[in-house]
Every structure is written in C-alpha cells, then in structure tokens.
Design a protein around this motif. Structure first.
Motif, mmCIF file in Angstrom:
data_model
loop_
_atom_site.group_PDB
_atom_site.id
_atom_site.type_symbol
_atom_site.label_atom_id
_atom_site.label_comp_id
_atom_site.label_asym_id
_atom_site.label_seq_id
_atom_site.Cartn_x
_atom_site.Cartn_y
_atom_site.Cartn_z
ATOM 1 N N UNK B 212 -14.045 -51.870 71.632
ATOM 2 C CA UNK B 212 -13.716 -50.456 71.796
ATOM 3 C C UNK B 212 -12.574 -50.172 72.758
ATOM 4 N N UNK B 213 -12.349 -51.075 73.700
ATOM 5 C CA UNK B 213 -11.331 -50.845 74.722
ATOM 6 C C UNK B 213 -9.950 -50.600 74.129
ATOM 7 N N UNK B 214 -9.678 -51.218 72.987
ATOM 8 C CA UNK B 214 -8.338 -51.118 72.408
ATOM 9 C C UNK B 214 -8.065 -49.783 71.735
ATOM 10 N N UNK B 215 -9.084 -48.922 71.587
ATOM 11 C CA UNK B 215 -8.914 -47.700 70.791
ATOM 12 C C UNK B 215 -8.628 -46.482 71.646
ATOM 13 N N UNK B 216 -8.065 -45.455 71.001
ATOM 14 C CA UNK B 216 -7.760 -44.222 71.713
ATOM 15 C C UNK B 216 -9.034 -43.499 72.109
ATOM 16 N N UNK B 217 -10.022 -43.569 71.205
ATOM 17 C CA UNK B 217 -11.227 -42.794 71.455
ATOM 18 C C UNK B 217 -12.399 -43.538 70.836
ATOM 19 N N UNK B 218 -13.568 -43.423 71.483
ATOM 20 C CA UNK B 218 -14.773 -44.072 70.989
ATOM 21 C C UNK B 218 -15.833 -43.002 70.761
ATOM 22 N N UNK B 219 -16.459 -43.063 69.597
ATOM 23 C CA UNK B 219 -17.554 -42.143 69.313
ATOM 24 C C UNK B 219 -18.772 -42.966 68.956
ATOM 25 N N UNK B 220 -19.876 -42.708 69.629
ATOM 26 C CA UNK B 220 -21.140 -43.343 69.239
ATOM 27 C C UNK B 220 -21.788 -42.433 68.217
ATOM 28 N N UNK B 221 -22.068 -42.982 67.070
ATOM 29 C CA UNK B 221 -22.604 -42.145 65.998
ATOM 30 C C UNK B 221 -23.889 -41.457 66.433
ATOM 31 N N UNK B 222 -24.679 -42.182 67.238
ATOM 32 C CA UNK B 222 -25.964 -41.612 67.666
ATOM 33 C C UNK B 222 -25.763 -40.369 68.540
ATOM 34 N N UNK B 223 -24.596 -40.251 69.175
ATOM 35 C CA UNK B 223 -24.353 -39.082 70.008
ATOM 36 C C UNK B 223 -24.048 -37.836 69.192
ATOM 37 N N UNK B 224 -23.418 -38.042 68.055
ATOM 38 C CA UNK B 224 -23.045 -36.847 67.285
ATOM 39 C C UNK B 224 -23.980 -36.599 66.113
ATOM 40 N N UNK B 225 -24.782 -37.594 65.757
ATOM 41 C CA UNK B 225 -25.654 -37.464 64.591
ATOM 42 C C UNK B 225 -27.029 -36.965 65.009
ATOM 43 N N UNK B 226 -27.390 -35.743 64.532
ATOM 44 C CA UNK B 226 -28.684 -35.195 64.903
ATOM 45 C C UNK B 226 -29.807 -35.699 64.002
ATOM 46 N N UNK B 227 -29.442 -36.339 62.882
ATOM 47 C CA UNK B 227 -30.489 -36.891 62.011
ATOM 48 C C UNK B 227 -30.978 -38.188 62.612
ATOM 49 N N UNK B 228 -32.288 -38.323 62.708
ATOM 50 C CA UNK B 228 -32.767 -39.579 63.263
ATOM 51 C C UNK B 228 -33.649 -40.320 62.259
ATOM 52 N N UNK B 229 -33.505 -39.918 61.010
ATOM 53 C CA UNK B 229 -34.382 -40.498 59.986
ATOM 54 C C UNK B 229 -34.174 -41.999 59.860
ATOM 55 N N UNK B 230 -32.934 -42.360 59.615
ATOM 56 C CA UNK B 230 -32.578 -43.777 59.480
ATOM 57 C C UNK B 230 -33.609 -44.570 58.706
ATOM 58 N N UNK B 231 -33.961 -44.000 57.546
ATOM 59 C CA UNK B 231 -34.926 -44.724 56.714
ATOM 60 C C UNK B 231 -34.380 -46.098 56.344
ATOM 61 N N UNK B 232 -35.260 -47.021 56.323
ATOM 62 C CA UNK B 232 -34.875 -48.378 55.892
ATOM 63 C C UNK B 232 -33.891 -49.024 56.834
ATOM 64 N N UNK B 233 -33.796 -48.531 58.081
ATOM 65 C CA UNK B 233 -32.884 -49.167 59.033
ATOM 66 C C UNK B 233 -33.286 -50.614 59.216
ATOM 67 N N UNK B 234 -32.265 -51.491 59.157
ATOM 68 C CA UNK B 234 -32.635 -52.903 59.217
ATOM 69 C C UNK B 234 -32.114 -53.591 60.454
#
Ligand SMILES: Nc1ncnc2c1ncn2[C@@H]1O[C@H](COP(=O)(O)OP(=O)(O)OP(=O)(O)O)[C@@H](O)[C@H]1O
Ligand SMILES: [Mg+2]
Lengths: 419, 234
Positions: B212-234
């Motif tokens: 991530x250090x090499x990028x202009x900006x870093x976004x953690x999906x978990x920070x912006x994603x309000x859905x926490x279903x993640x069915x079948x997360x492996x």
C-alpha cells in the motif's frame, strides 16, 4: 467480425475434437446425400423402365402384379392370355402395334422372354429410346437368343455361344431344355432397365422347347428332336401378357375398357404411367423411412457437436471471462459458439460431400452389377443443395444450445471465475 | 473519474447484500489501493466499476457517465473503450499468440484501436511497444504458446493488454498475488510507470497490505462497506 476469427482460432486450438466432430457430421451428410441419390436414381430408372407403351394387358389380377411381372420381371402371372384373345385385341382398330410376351422359363437366374420382332421395333425406355444391338443380330433362326447386356456380361457370353434354357424360374438344377440348345445371336446395348437382365427368344422357340412337355414336366416317351421341331407348325396357344401401342393416346381409356369388358376371358389392361405411379407410392413408405433415418443420423451428428461444445464450456469459462473483461458482450460470447457450430457444420458438409462422391465412385459399379441401378455421378441437385443448406441452418440452431449456456454463464460469472 | 454513491449490490436476489457503500470517489490519475480480506467483495466491486454487473440501488459513474442505467450492451461497449483489466491469473486466451492477446481489446473497441494505430502505426506495433515497455522479450517469447509463459511474463503481458489503446481506467485485481516478492516489486514499478505515462487512473485491489505504501490513497473495503453479510467468505 471480432468473434469470427476468435472462433476459428479457438477451434484450431482444439483440432482433435473439432476434427472428430467434423467427421461425424460428414458421415451423416454423406449418408443423406447417398440416400437422396439412390432415391432419385431409383425413381428415375423406375420411371424410365417403360415408355411409349399405352396399355399393358394380362390375365385379370392386380394391376401392380401385372406391371411387376410384365415390365420388371418380378413375380409370376397367375393366368395366361389365350392367343385368340390376344389376336382379337391386336386387331382392334385403334391398336397400332402389340408386343406379345411369354415368360416362365429362365437361364441361370435370368428370365427368358419369348416375343416377336415387334419387341425390337416398338419397345421404348428412358424417354423415347429404342433397343439397340451392341453385337450381332435380332433373333432370326428358331433357336436364336438375344441377350440383355447384363446377362452377357455376368455370364461372359459371346456371340454364337450355346445356351440352354431351364424350365421354370429356379436358379439351377431345374429340368433343362437341354435337348434344344440356343445360340447367342445378338447382345443388346445397356439400357439400365430389366431388359438388361433378360434373355430374348422368339415366341415360336418357347413353343418349340415345350412341344414335348405338358404342365411342367416332360411327357414320358414323347421326344421331339430339335430338327423335327423345325418342321412343325409352331403356333402359340397362349402368352403371358402383351404391350399395346395405340394410334392415338386419346383412345387409351376406350381400349382399356374394351379389354376389361372383354367377354372371352377375364383380362386386365393397365396404363403403365398410372400403374408405375401406384407402385412408386407403395414404395413411398420405404422412401419416407429412409429419409427419416437419415434425418435422425444428421440430428445425432449435430447433437454430438452441441455436446462437444457444451462439454468444452466449463474449460473455457476463464477464456470467456477474459473476453468479457476486454469488452465482449454476452451476445459476443454466445455468437462465438454459434460461429463455431457453423464452422464445424460447414466443414462437415464439405467433407461429407467429398465422402459421398468418393463412396459413389466406389459403389457405382457394384450397385449397377447387383441391383441394375446405375448411379450417375453428377453435380449436386438443387434439392441436395437445399438439404445441405438446411443442415447448415440446423447446425447453427444446434449451436444455440451451448451458446445459450455460455451466455448465461458469462452473465453469472462476472469477471473472475471462481471454482 | 469514478463516483459511487449509495450503492447496494447482491449477487442473487435472495442473498444478503455483499456491498453497501455510501460513497467513494476516485480522482483522475489517482492510484487507489483497495484492501480487504478474501471474500469481502473486492472483486465484486471491480465488476461494478467495469459495468459487468449493475447495483440494485445507487449509482456508479465513470468519466461523468452513469453506468447503472445503461443497457448491458452499452455498458460492455463503455468498458471496452475506457477500462483495462488485469487479473490475478489466467489473463491470457490460450489459443491466441502473445501479440494477439495484448491486442485483444482493440477487437472490441474502435476508440482504443484508433489510439493504438495513432501511437505506433498499427495495433500489432503498439502491442509490441507495450510489451517492450513491460520488458517482455517478444523475439524470444512471441512464438510460444501463452500457457508456457512464466507467471510473471503472463502478468506483464496482461498489463500491456490493459494499457493498449490508452483506456482512462486501469483496474487490477490482485495482479501480483501469484508473483514472488522480487518480481512483484518489478511488476509494480513497470505498471506504475506505464499508467503514469498514459495518464490513466489505477484502481488496484489486494489483500497484501505490504504494497500500500506505493499508492496515492488506500481504502479498506471494510471501512466503507456497511454490508457485513459476506456469505460464503472463505
Ligand atoms: N459470480 C458470482 N456469483 C455469485 N456470488 C458471487 C460471485 N462472485 C462473488 N460472489 C460472492 O460474493 C462474495 C464476495 O466475493 P468476491 O470475489 O468479491 O471477494 P474478494 O474480496 O474478491 O475475495 P478474494 O480476495 O478471495 O478474491 C463472496 O461471498 C462470493 O461468494
Ligand atoms: Mg477477488
């Protein structure tokens, strides 16, 4: 356009399965063309067997039976026509000529036909063609025989060879008229009709060889030698059937009625064209069955292709996902499979046509020798082309099965195929 | 460049939502790193950005064009013209040679074909130029079946393909995950250089936080994603 070359390259990449599929389709195409060829040639040769004859007259029986034994030399007459009745009808003012026919004897599996010179004059086949002699002369002497082309070729006869006629129609071992051998006086040119498989002799000769026979066997103690018989007056008492030519075709129905209402004995007159059409209709069932079978074989070939493409899809999901990512629509993906089907079917048709002509080349002499059916090698008929076009369309339609599946999958998969 | 708002997405109608994002914007020329654990919906988000799927609610706009209301065919054409993709693996079509693989997007986009021709004279020459840029030795590799290329070579070919015809947005879905640490760095450097040269925007997805250090900006999906279903997360 983008997808056509992709389909082609994708198929090339799967040469082995593609080649097998093409071959399967090719075989079915060759079968269809072969069946179609045999059907049209059989029908044509059938219709060409006799022409220019206005009526066929025989003892009263079925019209098909009369046609079969008088023209195709198949089966037997149940009754004969008396010579008196024959002459009565031959003298009818509207009758131009008649060809009397006496059947019942054979030579090594070939029918012997007793007839008159009128046969060579008036018999017509394949349009308006007259019988022609390849070698020798028409029969002249009492014991002269004129052979059909196939008889001479199959049995290897030359002019002046002696031949012995057998009583009845069995192949061998029947009682032979060996006391009165014939001489090959002429050999007819090939006609492609049952004439080729007939031995022709004069009506008097038929009378002569039966002079010392009564109801199918030799009369014990009565022997008349060949030389003695020449001195005798040989007048037939009955014939099997006769062909009639009229002064005008318009009289056909009148003369037919005259024969059918003839009081002397129960007779039947048929119009050859009508009887041929009836007989062909009878065989129509076989024709339909053959056509149905070849359609099924083509359907099996095309379904095999659809199966092959469908089975390949799971392997190709990643490829489809890549294409989607660079902008291919699901319709492109589906179109690619239809294009592949069309390529495979088209290639199958091309190979199938080549196969069909190859097979025709090989089968032509065999079918000719064994069934007397000459399969001419000609360019595909417009009907053939229609059938081939229909197969191509059917191939594209069969391609819809994997295409729809690919369409659905590429929509459901998105960009990354998860396993 | 990219504008997501009030986005809700589920793969199937009866599944719980995978993504529920209030808003996300990406600037022209920005290099965005999106991180998140496996199964959190990163690839799903990229499907949405590429217009491969549409959200059940909310909007996805690219280059000031709203995609979620476009027809499927228009979205596909839009993607062909404006987005280049690089995946984690299996980037190349097995029956095409290297040049054809790199040139593939030009078959589906006239805009990109014309730009490629403008740049190098022909689509093939542009493909070759980009492969050179990505340090692929086309003389040595060109004749080989693409499946025989090393993972690193395949990824560099995929990068060249995503860049051909200069699309405005490059989307990379864990393109370095199958590479070893050394080629990973080299690959990233090349990619950055070419993206910068083309002036393109880069959305880069990975669960490898070390990049991530090499990028202009870093976004953690978990920070912006309000859905926490993640069915079948492996
Ligand atoms: N094509 C699809 N059809 C149905 N469900 C899907 C599809 N693709 C992904 N999903 C589901 O959506 C969820 C998120 O998957 P996604 O691939 O977006 O995760 P990810 O963050 O990319 O994970 P990874 O890091 O393993 O690639 C998972 O539960 C997955 O099962
Ligand atoms: Mg993913």
């Amino acid at each position: 356009m983008a997808i056509l070359s992709l389909s082609a390259k994708s198929l090339l990449n799967r040469r082995a399965t593609a080649a097998l599929t093409i071959f399967t389709i090719a075989i079915s195409v060759a079968l269809v063309l072969g069946v179609e060829k045999v059907r049209t040639e059989a029908k044509a040769s059938f219709a060409n067997t006799i022409s220019g004859t206005d009526l066929i007259v025989g003892a009263r029986s079925g019209s098909t039976q009369l046609l079969l034994y008088s023209v195709f030399r198949i089966g037997n007459a149940t009754n004969n026509v008396s010579w008196r009745s024959y002459q009565k009808i031959a003298d009818h003012p509207e009758v131009a000529w008649t060809i009397p026919m006496s059947l019942g004897d054979s030579h090594r599996g070939f029918r012997v036909l007793g007839t008159t010179q009128a046969y060579f004059e008036h018999y017509r086949f394949g349009g308006k063609r007259q019988l022609a002699l390849e070698q020798g002369e028409r029969f002249d002497d009492l014991f002269d025989a004129v052979l059909g082309a196939d008889v001479a070729r199959t049995l290897g006869y030359q002019l002046d060879d002696p031949i012995v006629v057998a009583h009845g129609l069995g192949r061998e071992g029947f009682s032979q008229h060996d006391d009165k051998p014939f001489r090959v006086a002429g050999i007819l040119a090939k006609t492609g009709t049952p004439v080729d498989r007939t031995v022709h002799v004069s009506l008097e000769a038929i009378e002569a060889i039966h002079i010392d026979w009564r109801s199918g066997s030799k009369v014990p103690g009565l022997t008349v030698s060949a030389d003695e018989v020449r001195e005798m007056e040989l007048r037939p008492t009955q014939i099997t059937a006769f062909l009639v030519g009229l002064n005008s075709r318009l009289g056909a129905f009148r003369v037919q009625r005259f024969v059918n209402e003839y009081r002397g004995e129960p007779l039947l007159a048929i119009l050859p064209g009508v009887a041929l059409a009836e007989l062909w209709a009878l065989m129509g069932t076989a024709e339909t069955a053959l056509a149905a079978i070849s359609i099924c074989v083509v359907a099996a070939g095309l379904l095999g292709m659809a199966t092959m493409l469908l089975a390949g899809l799971s392997e190709r999901r990643r490829e489809m996902a890549i294409l989607r990512s660079v902008g291919a629509r699901p319709a492109h993906v589906a179109g690619m499979l239809v294009a592949e089907s069309v390529f495979l079917t088209a290639a199958g048709i091309v190979v199938g046509v080549i196969l069909a002509y190859g097979a025709l080349l090989i089968a032509q002499p065999i079918v000719d020798a064994r069934f007397g059916l000459f399969l001419s090698i000609s360019a595909p008929s417009s009907r053939d082309l229609t059938v081939l076009a229909a197969i191509l369309v059917a191939g594209a339609i069969a391609g819809l099965i994997p295409a729809i599946q690919a369409y659905r999958r590429s929509l459901a998969d998105g960009l990354v195929v998860r396993n | 460049m990219i504008e997501l708002s009030d986005l809700l997405f589920r793969w199937r109608a009866d599944d719980p939502p995978i993504l529920d994002i209030a808003g996300l914007g990406v600037e022209q020329g920005e290099r965005l790193f999106v991180k998140g654990p496996s199964g959190s919906g990163k690839t799903t988000l990229l499907n949405l950005l590429g217009g491969v799927v549409t959200p059940q609610r909310g909007s996805v706009s690219l280059l000031d064009t709203e995609m979620s209301t476009m027809s499927g065919a228009r979205r596909d054409a839009f993607r062909a013209d404006h987005v280049g993709f690089i995946f984690q693996m299996f980037n190349l079509v097995p029956y095409l040679n290297l040049v054809d693989n790199v040139a593939l997007p030009c078959r589906f986009s006239t805009v990109r074909r014309e730009r490629a021709i403008e740049r190098s004279g022909s689509v093939e020459d542009e493909a070759i130029r980009l492969m050179r840029q990505m340090t692929l030795d086309i003389a040595a590799l060109g004749g080989r079946a693409v499946a025989q290329l090393s993972m690193g070579q395949q990824q560099r070919a995929a990068a060249a393909r995503s860049l051909i015809g200069a699309p405005e947005l490059i989307i990379a879905d864990e393109p370095t995950s199958s590479l070893d640490a050394e080629s990973r760095g080299a690959f990233l450097d090349l990619l950055f250089a070419e993206v910068a040269a083309a002036g393109a925007t880069l959305v880069f997805v990975s669960h490898d936080a070390s990049l991530e250090a090499a990028f202009d900006r870093v976004v953690a999906l978990s920070d912006i994603n309000r859905a926490d279903a993640q069915i079948g997360a492996d």
